[in-house]
Design a protein around this motif. Sequence first.
Motif, PDB file in Angstrom:
ATOM      1  N   LEU A   1       0.841  -1.200   0.000  1.00  0.00           N
ATOM      2  CA  LEU A   1       0.000   0.000   0.000  1.00  0.00           C
ATOM      3  C   LEU A   1       0.878   1.252   0.000  1.00  0.00           C
ATOM      4  N   VAL A   2       1.271   1.705   1.185  1.00  0.00           N
ATOM      5  CA  VAL A   2       2.091   2.904   1.306  1.00  0.00           C
ATOM      6  C   VAL A   2       3.233   2.613   2.264  1.00  0.00           C
ATOM      7  N   GLY A   3       4.458   2.845   1.837  1.00  0.00           N
ATOM      8  CA  GLY A   3       5.612   2.615   2.706  1.00  0.00           C
ATOM      9  C   GLY A   3       5.654   1.179   3.181  1.00  0.00           C
ATOM     10  N   PRO A   4       5.754   0.987   4.512  1.00  0.00           N
ATOM     11  CA  PRO A   4       5.832  -0.379   5.034  1.00  0.00           C
ATOM     12  C   PRO A   4       4.464  -1.062   5.160  1.00  0.00           C
ATOM     13  N   ALA A   5       3.399  -0.348   4.906  1.00  0.00           N
ATOM     14  CA  ALA A   5       2.048  -0.913   5.049  1.00  0.00           C
ATOM     15  C   ALA A   5       1.681  -1.745   3.829  1.00  0.00           C
ATOM     16  N   SER A   6       1.095  -2.909   4.084  1.00  0.00           N
ATOM     17  CA  SER A   6       0.615  -3.752   2.988  1.00  0.00           C
ATOM     18  C   SER A   6      -0.633  -4.494   3.455  1.00  0.00           C
ATOM     19  N   LEU A   7      -1.343  -5.037   2.497  1.00  0.00           N
ATOM     20  CA  LEU A   7      -2.568  -5.776   2.753  1.00  0.00           C
ATOM     21  C   LEU A   7      -2.313  -7.232   2.396  1.00  0.00           C
ATOM     22  N   LEU A   8      -2.643  -8.152   3.307  1.00  0.00           N
ATOM     23  CA  LEU A   8      -2.444  -9.577   3.072  1.00  0.00           C
ATOM     24  C   LEU A   8      -3.790 -10.255   2.879  1.00  0.00           C
ATOM     25  N   LEU A   9      -3.989 -10.862   1.719  1.00  0.00           N
ATOM     26  CA  LEU A   9      -5.224 -11.586   1.422  1.00  0.00           C
ATOM     27  C   LEU A   9      -4.909 -13.071   1.417  1.00  0.00           C
ATOM     28  N   GLU A  10      -5.726 -13.856   2.097  1.00  0.00           N
ATOM     29  CA  GLU A  10      -5.527 -15.300   2.159  1.00  0.00           C
ATOM     30  C   GLU A  10      -6.641 -15.982   1.377  1.00  0.00           C
ATOM     31  N   TYR A  11      -6.260 -16.635   0.300  1.00  0.00           N
ATOM     32  CA  TYR A  11      -7.223 -17.336  -0.550  1.00  0.00           C
ATOM     33  C   TYR A  11      -7.046 -18.841  -0.382  1.00  0.00           C
ATOM     34  N   GLN A  12      -8.163 -19.566  -0.399  1.00  0.00           N
ATOM     35  CA  GLN A  12      -8.119 -21.023  -0.373  1.00  0.00           C
ATOM     36  C   GLN A  12      -9.380 -21.569  -1.018  1.00  0.00           C
ATOM     37  N   GLY A  13      -9.272 -22.786  -1.518  1.00  0.00           N
ATOM     38  CA  GLY A  13     -10.421 -23.404  -2.155  1.00  0.00           C
ATOM     39  C   GLY A  13     -10.194 -24.891  -2.337  1.00  0.00           C
ATOM     40  N   THR A  14     -11.268 -25.588  -2.664  1.00  0.00           N
ATOM     41  CA  THR A  14     -11.203 -27.030  -2.850  1.00  0.00           C
ATOM     42  C   THR A  14     -12.355 -27.498  -3.718  1.00  0.00           C
ATOM     43  N   THR A  15     -12.202 -28.692  -4.268  1.00  0.00           N
ATOM     44  CA  THR A  15     -13.301 -29.325  -4.992  1.00  0.00           C
ATOM     45  C   THR A  15     -14.074 -30.266  -4.066  1.00  0.00           C
ATOM     46  N   ALA A  16     -13.582 -30.466  -2.826  1.00  0.00           N
ATOM     47  CA  ALA A  16     -14.222 -31.391  -1.889  1.00  0.00           C
ATOM     48  C   ALA A  16     -15.612 -30.882  -1.499  1.00  0.00           C
ATOM     49  N   LYS A  17     -16.541 -31.806  -1.409  1.00  0.00           N
ATOM     50  CA  LYS A  17     -17.906 -31.439  -1.027  1.00  0.00           C
ATOM     51  C   LYS A  17     -17.962 -30.901   0.399  1.00  0.00           C
ATOM     52  N   SER A  18     -17.022 -31.333   1.259  1.00  0.00           N
ATOM     53  CA  SER A  18     -16.986 -30.844   2.635  1.00  0.00           C
ATOM     54  C   SER A  18     -16.614 -29.369   2.679  1.00  0.00           C
ATOM     55  N   GLY A  19     -15.950 -28.885   1.628  1.00  0.00           N
ATOM     56  CA  GLY A  19     -15.576 -27.479   1.565  1.00  0.00           C
ATOM     57  C   GLY A  19     -14.354 -27.125   2.384  1.00  0.00           C
ATOM     58  N   THR A  20     -13.684 -28.109   2.948  1.00  0.00           N
ATOM     59  CA  THR A  20     -12.510 -27.857   3.770  1.00  0.00           C
ATOM     60  C   THR A  20     -11.240 -28.148   2.980  1.00  0.00           C
ATOM     61  N   PRO A  21     -10.513 -27.097   2.569  1.00  0.00           N
ATOM     62  CA  PRO A  21      -9.278 -27.327   1.836  1.00  0.00           C
ATOM     63  C   PRO A  21      -8.195 -27.907   2.746  1.00  0.00           C
ATOM     64  N   ALA A  22      -7.455 -28.828   2.223  1.00  0.00           N
ATOM     65  CA  ALA A  22      -6.361 -29.432   2.973  1.00  0.00           C
ATOM     66  C   ALA A  22      -5.033 -28.912   2.458  1.00  0.00           C
ATOM     67  N   ALA A  23      -5.029 -27.703   1.909  1.00  0.00           N
ATOM     68  CA  ALA A  23      -3.831 -27.170   1.264  1.00  0.00           C
ATOM     69  C   ALA A  23      -2.980 -26.381   2.237  1.00  0.00           C
ATOM     70  N   THR A  24      -1.711 -26.326   1.917  1.00  0.00           N
ATOM     71  CA  THR A  24      -0.792 -25.485   2.698  1.00  0.00           C
ATOM     72  C   THR A  24      -0.597 -24.166   1.968  1.00  0.00           C
ATOM     73  N   ALA A  25      -0.334 -23.133   2.733  1.00  0.00           N
ATOM     74  CA  ALA A  25      -0.274 -21.779   2.165  1.00  0.00           C
ATOM     75  C   ALA A  25       1.031 -21.530   1.420  1.00  0.00           C
ATOM     76  N   LYS A  26       0.919 -20.729   0.387  1.00  0.00           N
ATOM     77  CA  LYS A  26       2.070 -20.281  -0.383  1.00  0.00           C
ATOM     78  C   LYS A  26       1.978 -18.756  -0.432  1.00  0.00           C
ATOM     79  N   ILE A  27       3.075 -18.085  -0.147  1.00  0.00           N
ATOM     80  CA  ILE A  27       3.067 -16.619  -0.164  1.00  0.00           C
ATOM     81  C   ILE A  27       3.512 -16.128  -1.534  1.00  0.00           C
ATOM     82  N   ASP A  28       2.727 -15.234  -2.121  1.00  0.00           N
ATOM     83  CA  ASP A  28       3.056 -14.631  -3.418  1.00  0.00           C
ATOM     84  C   ASP A  28       3.135 -13.129  -3.216  1.00  0.00           C
ATOM     85  N   GLN A  29       4.310 -12.568  -3.455  1.00  0.00           N
ATOM     86  CA  GLN A  29       4.475 -11.131  -3.222  1.00  0.00           C
ATOM     87  C   GLN A  29       4.591 -10.375  -4.512  1.00  0.00           C
TER      88      GLN A  29
END
Length: 133
Positions: free
Chosen positions: A105-133
């Motif tokens: 955003l400005v200077g040292p400030a930034s916004l972190l968005l966490e996205y996740q998804g799955t095709t499982a009917k339970s809707g619970t992703p079993a994925a591990t996070a990856k950071i993309d800057q």
Amino acid sequence: MQLVHQHGRQRGISLVGLIVVLAMLGFIGVLGLKIVPTYTEYRAIQNAIVTAKSVGGNSVIEIQKAFDASATTSYISSINGRDLVIGKENGEMEVSFAYEKKIPLVGPASLLLEYQGTTAKSGTPAATAKIDQ
């Protein structure tokens, strides 16, 4: 005849108030312009994992290849086929993902968005996070 003048406060917005409101609206607009493309990419990833699951069948490698093909045509750059978590759930192959998107955003400030998804009917992703800057 005598004129009676009423001295009351004027109502309305001052110039300083108008500038503050316009600055806040501008900041919200810029923030929206930075967030919308990341959300659009997230929706494309959701669609790509559904397509990859249907095309790839029961092969992890085929699902990854199908995802990468969709990623190329859908301009997906945050994750690739190797970042997907693919496994069997209730006898059916399921595809999950999770990643973080950091928006400066400005200077040292930034916004972190966490996205996740799955095709499982339970809707619970079993994925591990990856950071993309």
